[in-house]
Write an enzyme that holds these catalytic residues in place. Structure first.
Site: not given
Ligand SMILES: [Zn+2]
Length: 352
Positions: A128, A165, A167, A252
């Site tokens: 991120h 991931d 996200h 995740d």
């Protein structure tokens, strides 16, 4: 010629010095992985590689000097956060340099043909982090820095970065958006943090067509993801022919993860590792670098990391967790078709 597969890990106790207390991205994540691998009796099968710190010049491959100094100063002054969910402590700057450096070390081990695969258990995570700001638990973008290192040190022109991931890796995408030397493909839950990663985001300039986003609804399962990878990622790689396979390995998307709503089981991660291995074996002598990103249920994280290593190293041990159901949802097929429609101009192989 030996056909023995050489798989390594990067781990260092100094990764525990980035103290975040009760935050989900906490040092216990690495402790859990390491003790699980020890319990399974596989640590001695893995080469343990020592990381080094990245230099400021290497961090600058992906970040502004101003931001790097900001992180250093905030940590030195004892600030406790960069933003609401990105915590820091006095040791975080050095730990983040070691995370980026460990990612670079992983690339070096694989590119120098000293190992076939390296899974770097680094933290803080990176995907991120944007050029001039940290966010989403991330300080420096380990994947982008390692990819730039691979381009600079080994003249690589085609690096696959698959971001599994849950996200979207907004930072990695942004840093490589104009660069065809990296093909960034992300599968992620949507809507969800950080809100980027629509199908429309495909790269720009020379990088147009080299960003592939597959946003997914909650409940996406092993079989859904396997189908997406076989329908989209594998054919694109047949054309792109990556010289190095990198994975932003966040765990995740697991059904038990507390921060997301996907339905992968631990065995889903072994499946994805198997597809990465097929791609790497086909195009780049098996070279795979995995960098740990998210994954916040300690048991799910440990099991799925074990399954990834079990698949890559070819141990043939009983996988952990459940197989997951065998059904591909209609919504997955329609998502696949939308992505193919958007990208077929750049990757004719997507049109059957
Ligand atoms: Zn994540």
């Amino acid at each position: 010629m030996s056909s023995e597969i050489r798989t390594g890990i990067i781990y260092d106790d100094r990764y525990l010095l980035h103290e975040t207390g009760m935050h989900p991205e906490k040092k216990e994540r690495l402790n859990a992985i390491m003790s699980f691998l020890e319990k399974k009796g596989v640590l001695e099968k893995l080469e343990r590689v020592e990381p080094r710190k990245a230099s400021v010049e290497e961090i600058e491959y992906a970040h502004t000097r101003k931001y790097i100094e900001e992180v250093e100063n905030y940590c030195a002054k004892g600030y406790n956060a960069l933003d609401l969910d990105t915590l820091i402590c006095t040791q975080s700057y050095d730990t983040a340099l070691l995370a980026a450096g460990g990612s670079i070390t992983a690339v070096d081990k694989v590119m120098k043909d000293e190992l076939d695969h390296v899974f770097a258990f680094v933290r803080p995570p990176g995907h991120h982090a944007e050029p001039s700001r940290g966010m989403g638990f991330c300080l420096f973008n380990n994947a982008a820095i390692a990819a730039y290192h691979a381009m600079k040190a080994y003249n690589l022109e085609r690096i696959l970065i698959y971001d599994w991931d849950v996200h979207h890796g907004n930072g990695t995408q942004l840093m490589l958006y104009h660069d065809p030397r990296a093909l960034y493909l992300s599968t992620h839950q949507s809507p969800a943090y950080p809100g980027t990663g629509s199908i429309e985001e495909i790269g720009a300039g020379k990088g147009e067509g080299y960003t592939v986003n597959v946003p997914l609804s909650g409940g996406t399962s092993n079989k859904d993801l396997e189908t997406i990878l076989r329908e989209i990622l594998v054919p694109i790689c047949d054309e792109y022919k990556p010289q190095l396979v990198m994975v932003s390995a966040g765990h995740d998307a697991h059904e038990n993860d507390p921060l997301a709503g996907m339905a992968l089981t631990s065995q889903g991660y072994g499946m994805m590792a198997g597809i990465m291995k097929e791609i790497a074996d086909e195009h780049c002598d098996g070279k795979i670098v995995l960098l740990l990103e998210g994954g916040y249920n300690l048991n799910a994280l440990s099991e799925s990391v074990f399954n990834v290593l079990n698949t890559l190293a070819g141990w043939d041990m009983e996988p952990e967790g459940k197989p997951g159901d065998d059904h591909v949802r209609d919504s997955t097929w329609s998502r696949i078709n939308t992505v193919k429609d958007k990208l077929k101009e750049y990757w004719p192989v997507l049109v059957k």
